[in-house]
Design an enzyme around this catalytic site. Structure first.
Site, PDB file in Angstrom:
ATOM      1  N   LYS A   1      25.030  51.927  58.731  1.00  0.00           N
ATOM      2  CA  LYS A   1      26.010  51.681  57.670  1.00  0.00           C
ATOM      3  C   LYS A   1      26.678  50.330  57.887  1.00  0.00           C
ATOM      4  O   LYS A   1      26.569  49.720  58.945  1.00  0.00           O
ATOM      5  CB  LYS A   1      27.045  52.804  57.646  1.00  0.00           C
ATOM      6  CG  LYS A   1      27.838  52.962  58.933  1.00  0.00           C
ATOM      7  CD  LYS A   1      28.777  54.159  58.870  1.00  0.00           C
ATOM      8  CE  LYS A   1      29.524  54.329  60.194  1.00  0.00           C
ATOM      9  NZ  LYS A   1      30.471  55.474  60.152  1.00  0.00           N
TER      10      LYS A   1
ATOM     11  N   ARG B   1      38.462  65.449  58.695  1.00  0.00           N
ATOM     12  CA  ARG B   1      38.139  64.356  57.785  1.00  0.00           C
ATOM     13  C   ARG B   1      37.269  64.915  56.671  1.00  0.00           C
ATOM     14  O   ARG B   1      37.748  65.168  55.578  1.00  0.00           O
ATOM     15  CB  ARG B   1      37.452  63.228  58.577  1.00  0.00           C
ATOM     16  CG  ARG B   1      37.485  61.886  57.875  1.00  0.00           C
ATOM     17  CD  ARG B   1      37.028  60.769  58.779  1.00  0.00           C
ATOM     18  NE  ARG B   1      35.664  60.939  59.283  1.00  0.00           N
ATOM     19  CZ  ARG B   1      35.031  60.030  60.028  1.00  0.00           C
ATOM     20  NH1 ARG B   1      35.655  58.907  60.382  1.00  0.00           N
ATOM     21  NH2 ARG B   1      33.800  60.232  60.444  1.00  0.00           N
TER      22      ARG B   1
ATOM     23  N   TYR C   1      49.550  26.522  64.190  1.00  0.00           N
ATOM     24  CA  TYR C   1      50.524  26.958  63.199  1.00  0.00           C
ATOM     25  C   TYR C   1      51.595  27.835  63.847  1.00  0.00           C
ATOM     26  O   TYR C   1      51.306  28.682  64.683  1.00  0.00           O
ATOM     27  CB  TYR C   1      49.842  27.767  62.087  1.00  0.00           C
ATOM     28  CG  TYR C   1      49.039  26.953  61.114  1.00  0.00           C
ATOM     29  CD1 TYR C   1      49.625  25.954  60.350  1.00  0.00           C
ATOM     30  CD2 TYR C   1      47.677  27.203  60.937  1.00  0.00           C
ATOM     31  CE1 TYR C   1      48.881  25.219  59.442  1.00  0.00           C
ATOM     32  CE2 TYR C   1      46.924  26.478  60.031  1.00  0.00           C
ATOM     33  CZ  TYR C   1      47.532  25.484  59.286  1.00  0.00           C
ATOM     34  OH  TYR C   1      46.797  24.761  58.388  1.00  0.00           O
TER      35      TYR C   1
ATOM     36  N   MET D   1      42.315  29.319  59.796  1.00  0.00           N
ATOM     37  CA  MET D   1      41.207  29.738  58.944  1.00  0.00           C
ATOM     38  C   MET D   1      39.856  29.300  59.486  1.00  0.00           C
ATOM     39  O   MET D   1      38.893  30.069  59.477  1.00  0.00           O
ATOM     40  CB  MET D   1      41.397  29.179  57.525  1.00  0.00           C
ATOM     41  CG  MET D   1      40.287  29.598  56.571  1.00  0.00           C
ATOM     42  SD  MET D   1      40.487  28.942  54.911  1.00  0.00           S
ATOM     43  CE  MET D   1      41.842  29.938  54.302  1.00  0.00           C
TER      44      MET D   1
END
Length: 366
Positions: free
Chosen positions: A35, A134, A263, A311
């Protein structure tokens, strides 16, 4: 020249990891779980890496059809089953197995088979909720669900399955493996059909559990890609990394005590040091929340990230690698640096990092 970041998938490692799963469960068939685009490794590469598997398991209908179109002729299992009648038509057309975990799905199947009888029987995996809470039928509901499925003329083999919540910790105080095994045994008592139980963590418990965990099918996932399912390191389990995310240094800065990096100025130098800038950022799939100190390799030497991931770039401490410079090879995770070490430092799991590698990162294979 392309940007230097690449993700290299190691087909031989995928094959090796599948064999490790088989070695833990020599009497069982193996569903290789593919998956999420084979946990980010690519379905095409998974076909080669897991060619020896007895079946492939996933949740996406379009990718299940792709597997057939790419030539996979062995069983395919849809782990969440079907969502509507169109899905059942796809299952019938492409000979796909599906999991049934609620009465609504069984009602859909009854109606579909009554209106459009499939040309061949549909094989179903009936899922029991043994404590994961679940998907699945409670143990006391399981027999009735089985009987209702068995009454559908066009249902073929019914496999009895469950999923473990804490198999990496067999005596977990909340939901233990032993509790789940007991509930599964009670809920399936007297019912015919193959059993399917063990995920990766369960597979590694099998050698020490005697007959308690023996099942007809195992469903290894993360272990196939070289990630740990918990309990021990991947190396201790004998697993090899199936993906290496690598780049290079594209810049170097010499900074002094009191200088800041990145940053938000989250990292302050305590003394003179060299900072390397790596062509990799959160847009490539590296976790933005990875803190200063996350391990990374530069020219094969383990060092640390510093400051905030941006980024397209991140910064590393070159103190342990004084000869490094522009062009030096950087391994973000993979060969030489377990993905789980990076994930742990970043407060996540290796599964997420594998699946998050961005489409803009070129994928190679060896």
């Amino acid at each position: 020249m392309p940007r230097p970041i690449t993700a290299t998938v190691h087909i031989a490692s995928m094959q090796h990891n599948l064999e490790r799963a088989r070695a833990c469960a020599p009497g069982s068939k193996a569903w290789a779980v593919v998956k999420a685009n084979a946990y980010g490794h690519g379905l095409e590469r998974a076909l080669r890496g897991f060619a020896a598997a007895d079946g492939l398991a996933l949740i996406e209908f379009d990718n299940a059809v792709r597997l057939r179109e790419m030539g996979w002729t062995k069983p395919v299992l849809l782990l969440e089953g079907w969502f509507d009648a169109a899905d059942l038509a796809t299952m019938a057309r492409h000979d796909l197995n599906g999991a049934a975990h609620c009465m609504e799905q069984i009602a859909l199947l009854e109606d579909f088979c009554a209106r459009t009888p499939p040309a061949r029987p549909l094989n179903v995996h009936l899922k029991m909720n043994t404590g994961m809470n679940r998907l699945g039928f409670k143990p006391e509901q399981f027999g009735a669900a089985f009987a209702r499925l068995r009454a559908i003329p066009h249902v073929g083999e019914i496999t009895l399955m469950t999923h473990f919540a804490n198999a990496d910790e067999a005596n977990h105080p909340c939901v233990s493996l032993h509790q789940q095994l007991r509930r599964f045994a009670e809920g399936t008592a007297g019912l015919p059909g193959p059993r399917s139980m063990a995920n990766s963590a369960g597979v590694f418990q099998m050698p020490g559990m005697g007959d308690a965990l023996v099942s007809d099918w195992i469903r290894p996932g993360i272990m196939l890609y070289g990630g740990t399912p918990g309990g021990r390191t991947a190396a201790e389990y004998g697993l090899r990394p199936a993906m290496t995310l690598a780049s290079t240094l594209i810049g170097v800065q010499d900074i002094q005590a009191g200088d800041f990096v990145g940053y938000g100025s989250r990292f302050e130098a305590e003394g003179a040091m060299r900072i390397g800038v790596v062509a990799c950022g959160y847009a490539d799939g590296y976790p933005r929340h990875a803190p200063t100190g996350t391990p990374i390799l530069v020219d094969g030497v383990r060092t640390r990230t510093v400051g905030r991931v941006s980024m397209d770039m991140l910064a590393v401490d070159l103190t342990p690698v004084p000869a490094a410079g522009v062009g030096s090879r950087v391994v973000l995770w993979g060969e030489g640096l377990p993905i789980d070490d990076v994930a742990t430092a970043a407060g996540t799991i290796g599964y997420e990092l594998m699946c998050a590698v961005a489409p803009r990162v070129p994928v190679l294979e060896d």
